[in-house]
Scaffold this motif. Structure first.
Motif, PDB file in Angstrom:
ATOM      1  N   TYR A 145      24.448 -60.291  77.683  1.00 24.45           N
ATOM      2  CA  TYR A 145      25.853 -59.904  77.546  1.00 24.45           C
ATOM      3  C   TYR A 145      26.272 -59.819  76.081  1.00 24.45           C
ATOM      4  O   TYR A 145      27.063 -58.952  75.701  1.00 24.45           O
ATOM      5  CB  TYR A 145      26.746 -60.899  78.287  1.00 24.45           C
ATOM      6  CG  TYR A 145      26.679 -60.764  79.790  1.00 24.45           C
ATOM      7  CD1 TYR A 145      27.145 -59.613  80.422  1.00 24.45           C
ATOM      8  CD2 TYR A 145      26.145 -61.779  80.582  1.00 24.45           C
ATOM      9  CE1 TYR A 145      27.073 -59.486  81.808  1.00 24.45           C
ATOM     10  CE2 TYR A 145      26.066 -61.653  81.954  1.00 24.45           C
ATOM     11  CZ  TYR A 145      26.538 -60.499  82.568  1.00 24.45           C
ATOM     12  OH  TYR A 145      26.459 -60.373  83.922  1.00 24.45           O
ATOM     13  N   THR A 146      25.739 -60.708  75.254  1.00 27.92           N
ATOM     14  CA  THR A 146      26.060 -60.675  73.825  1.00 27.92           C
ATOM     15  C   THR A 146      25.534 -59.400  73.184  1.00 27.92           C
ATOM     16  O   THR A 146      26.236 -58.746  72.401  1.00 27.92           O
ATOM     17  CB  THR A 146      25.445 -61.904  73.112  1.00 27.92           C
ATOM     18  OG1 THR A 146      26.054 -63.091  73.609  1.00 27.92           O
ATOM     19  CG2 THR A 146      25.686 -61.825  71.609  1.00 27.92           C
ATOM     20  N   THR A 147      24.299 -59.047  73.508  1.00 26.44           N
ATOM     21  CA  THR A 147      23.694 -57.833  72.948  1.00 26.44           C
ATOM     22  C   THR A 147      24.438 -56.592  73.416  1.00 26.44           C
ATOM     23  O   THR A 147      24.697 -55.674  72.633  1.00 26.44           O
ATOM     24  CB  THR A 147      22.210 -57.737  73.336  1.00 26.44           C
ATOM     25  OG1 THR A 147      21.524 -58.897  72.861  1.00 26.44           O
ATOM     26  CG2 THR A 147      21.574 -56.504  72.732  1.00 26.44           C
ATOM     27  N   LEU A 148      24.798 -56.566  74.692  1.00 29.02           N
ATOM     28  CA  LEU A 148      25.507 -55.408  75.256  1.00 29.02           C
ATOM     29  C   LEU A 148      26.876 -55.229  74.581  1.00 29.02           C
ATOM     30  O   LEU A 148      27.230 -54.123  74.155  1.00 29.02           O
ATOM     31  CB  LEU A 148      25.679 -55.598  76.766  1.00 29.02           C
ATOM     32  CG  LEU A 148      25.995 -54.347  77.591  1.00 29.02           C
ATOM     33  CD1 LEU A 148      24.875 -53.328  77.469  1.00 29.02           C
ATOM     34  CD2 LEU A 148      26.210 -54.740  79.049  1.00 29.02           C
ATOM     35  N   GLY A 149      27.631 -56.321  74.501  1.00 26.58           N
ATOM     36  CA  GLY A 149      28.956 -56.248  73.872  1.00 26.58           C
ATOM     37  C   GLY A 149      28.868 -55.933  72.395  1.00 26.58           C
ATOM     38  O   GLY A 149      29.642 -55.125  71.866  1.00 26.58           O
ATOM     39  N   SER A 150      27.907 -56.564  71.719  1.00 23.46           N
ATOM     40  CA  SER A 150      27.727 -56.332  70.282  1.00 23.46           C
ATOM     41  C   SER A 150      27.304 -54.898  70.006  1.00 23.46           C
ATOM     42  O   SER A 150      27.742 -54.290  69.024  1.00 23.46           O
ATOM     43  CB  SER A 150      26.681 -57.299  69.715  1.00 23.46           C
ATOM     44  OG  SER A 150      27.102 -58.635  69.836  1.00 23.46           O
ATOM     45  N   ALA A 151      26.455 -54.351  70.868  1.00 24.28           N
ATOM     46  CA  ALA A 151      25.987 -52.975  70.692  1.00 24.28           C
ATOM     47  C   ALA A 151      27.150 -51.991  70.771  1.00 24.28           C
ATOM     48  O   ALA A 151      27.237 -51.038  69.984  1.00 24.28           O
ATOM     49  CB  ALA A 151      24.929 -52.631  71.736  1.00 24.28           C
ATOM     50  N   ALA A 152      28.051 -52.240  71.722  1.00 21.63           N
ATOM     51  CA  ALA A 152      29.213 -51.358  71.865  1.00 21.63           C
ATOM     52  C   ALA A 152      30.116 -51.443  70.633  1.00 21.63           C
ATOM     53  O   ALA A 152      30.578 -50.420  70.108  1.00 21.63           O
ATOM     54  CB  ALA A 152      29.997 -51.735  73.121  1.00 21.63           C
ATOM     55  N   TRP A 153      30.341 -52.665  70.158  1.00 20.86           N
ATOM     56  CA  TRP A 153      31.221 -52.883  68.999  1.00 20.86           C
ATOM     57  C   TRP A 153      30.600 -52.318  67.720  1.00 20.86           C
ATOM     58  O   TRP A 153      31.246 -51.560  66.989  1.00 20.86           O
ATOM     59  CB  TRP A 153      31.494 -54.375  68.860  1.00 20.86           C
ATOM     60  CG  TRP A 153      32.359 -54.754  67.688  1.00 20.86           C
ATOM     61  CD1 TRP A 153      31.992 -55.458  66.592  1.00 20.86           C
ATOM     62  CD2 TRP A 153      33.751 -54.460  67.516  1.00 20.86           C
ATOM     63  NE1 TRP A 153      33.059 -55.625  65.738  1.00 20.86           N
ATOM     64  CE2 TRP A 153      34.149 -55.018  66.283  1.00 20.86           C
ATOM     65  CE3 TRP A 153      34.695 -53.777  68.278  1.00 20.86           C
ATOM     66  CZ2 TRP A 153      35.452 -54.911  65.790  1.00 20.86           C
ATOM     67  CZ3 TRP A 153      35.998 -53.667  67.790  1.00 20.86           C
ATOM     68  CH2 TRP A 153      36.360 -54.230  66.569  1.00 20.86           C
ATOM     69  N   VAL A 154      29.355 -52.671  67.471  1.00 22.49           N
ATOM     70  CA  VAL A 154      28.658 -52.203  66.259  1.00 22.49           C
ATOM     71  C   VAL A 154      28.499 -50.685  66.289  1.00 22.49           C
ATOM     72  O   VAL A 154      28.682 -50.008  65.263  1.00 22.49           O
ATOM     73  CB  VAL A 154      27.285 -52.887  66.123  1.00 22.49           C
ATOM     74  CG1 VAL A 154      26.458 -52.252  65.009  1.00 22.49           C
ATOM     75  CG2 VAL A 154      27.460 -54.377  65.841  1.00 22.49           C
ATOM     76  N   GLY A 155      28.179 -50.141  67.458  1.00 25.41           N
ATOM     77  CA  GLY A 155      28.024 -48.696  67.588  1.00 25.41           C
ATOM     78  C   GLY A 155      29.319 -47.955  67.293  1.00 25.41           C
ATOM     79  O   GLY A 155      29.315 -46.929  66.599  1.00 25.41           O
ATOM     80  N   LEU A 156      30.423 -48.456  67.814  1.00 27.93           N
ATOM     81  CA  LEU A 156      31.730 -47.839  67.581  1.00 27.93           C
ATOM     82  C   LEU A 156      32.072 -47.825  66.092  1.00 27.93           C
ATOM     83  O   LEU A 156      32.484 -46.800  65.547  1.00 27.93           O
ATOM     84  CB  LEU A 156      32.812 -48.598  68.349  1.00 27.93           C
ATOM     85  CG  LEU A 156      34.262 -48.195  68.052  1.00 27.93           C
ATOM     86  CD1 LEU A 156      34.515 -46.747  68.487  1.00 27.93           C
ATOM     87  CD2 LEU A 156      35.232 -49.140  68.751  1.00 27.93           C
ATOM     88  N   LEU A 157      31.889 -48.965  65.436  1.00 25.42           N
ATOM     89  CA  LEU A 157      32.222 -49.068  64.018  1.00 25.42           C
ATOM     90  C   LEU A 157      31.306 -48.203  63.156  1.00 25.42           C
ATOM     91  O   LEU A 157      31.756 -47.544  62.211  1.00 25.42           O
ATOM     92  CB  LEU A 157      32.145 -50.521  63.564  1.00 25.42           C
ATOM     93  CG  LEU A 157      33.140 -51.499  64.206  1.00 25.42           C
ATOM     94  CD1 LEU A 157      32.936 -52.899  63.646  1.00 25.42           C
ATOM     95  CD2 LEU A 157      34.572 -51.049  63.985  1.00 25.42           C
TER      96      LEU A 157
END
Length: 204
Positions: A145-157
Motif C-alpha cells: 500500500y505504501t508503494t502504491l500510494g507513493s507511486a501515485a504521488w511521486v508520479g503526479l509530481l
C-alpha cells in the motif's frame, strides 16, 4: 531551500533525488511538492543527464525507504513511548504526540487502506507509517500500500514538473491550499465519525 534542492539534484542525480525524498519523509518541512516537480523539470531540459522514468523510480525508492523509518519505531517502541519521544524531541522534526494520536485514530478507522490514502495526503503521508507499525500491520501489505500510494504521488509530481517546465514551482503553489482543504475535510470527517459513534453508543 529551492536552491539547495536544485544543487543536490544537479550534483548527485538519481541518488540525490532518492536521498531528498528519503529525508522528506523524516523531516516534513522539506516538501516533496518541490523536490519531484524540480526533478521532473530537470529531466526535460535540453541535454539532460536524467530521464523522467529514472527520476520517478529514484523518488519512489526514497519515499518508500523513508516510510519504513517511521514504521519500525511504531512497531517496536509502541504508541506511548513514541508520544513521549515526540513531545521531547519532536520540535526538531515538527512532529508532536498529538500528530501521532490523530494518525493512529485515522488508521484505526480506515484500516489498511489508510496507508494507501495517507501516502497521497500532504501532512499525513509522513506520519501514516507510525500507526501502521503500532498496530502491527504486516510488513508486506504495508509495503504494497505504501508503494502504491507513493507511486501515485511521486508520479503526479514528477509528471507535473516535466510538463510545466520552468514553471514547476506552480505545483507547490497550488497544492499548498489544496492540501489544507484536504486536511480540513479529513478533520471534519473524523469529528463527524466521533459524534455519530457517541450518539450510537448512547442509544445502546
Amino acid at each position: 531551500m529551492g536552491d539547495w534542492i536544485k544543487n543536490t539534484i544537479e550534483s548527485l542525480g538519481y541518488l540525490g533525488i532518492a536521498a531528498l525524498m528519503f529525508v522528506e519523509n523524516l523531516f516534513p518541512p522539506i516538501p516533496s511538492e518541490l523536490i519531484m516537480p524540480l526533478a521532473g523539470y530537470s529531466a526535460n531540459l535540453p541535454g539532460a543527464k536524467l530521464n523522467v522514468i529514472g527520476v520517478f523510480f529514484a523518488g519512489l525508492c526514497g519515499s518508500v525507504l523513508g516510510a519504513l523509518v517511521w514504521y519500525y519505531p511504531g512497531k517496536f517502541l509502541g504508541e506511548e513511548r513514541l508520544k513521549a519521544l515526540a513531545d521531547k524531541y519532536g520540535k526538531w522534526i515538527t512532529v508532536s504526540s498529538k500528530d501521532i494520536t490523530k494518525a493512529k485514530r485515522w488508521f484505526d478507522r480506515q484500516g489498511s487502506k489508510a496507508v494507501l490514502i495517507g501516502r497521497l495526503v500532504p501532512g499525513v503521508r509522513t506520519l501514516i507509517s507510525v500507526p501502521a507499525g503500532i498496530s502491527n500491520m504486516p510488513l508486506l501489505p504495508f509495503l504494497f500500500y505504501t508503494t502504491l500510494g507513493s507511486a501515485a504521488w511521486v508520479g503526479l509530481l514528477t509528471y507535473s514538473g516535466y510538463v510545466l517546465g520552468s514553471q514547476y514551482e506552480l505545483v507547490d503553489k497550488y497544492l499548498a491550499p489544496i492540501s489544507k482543504i484536504v486536511l480540513g475535510c479529513l478533520a471534519l470527517a473524523f469529528i463527524f465519525w466521533v459524534v455519530k459513534r457517541k450518539r450510537k453508543n448512547r442509544r445502546k
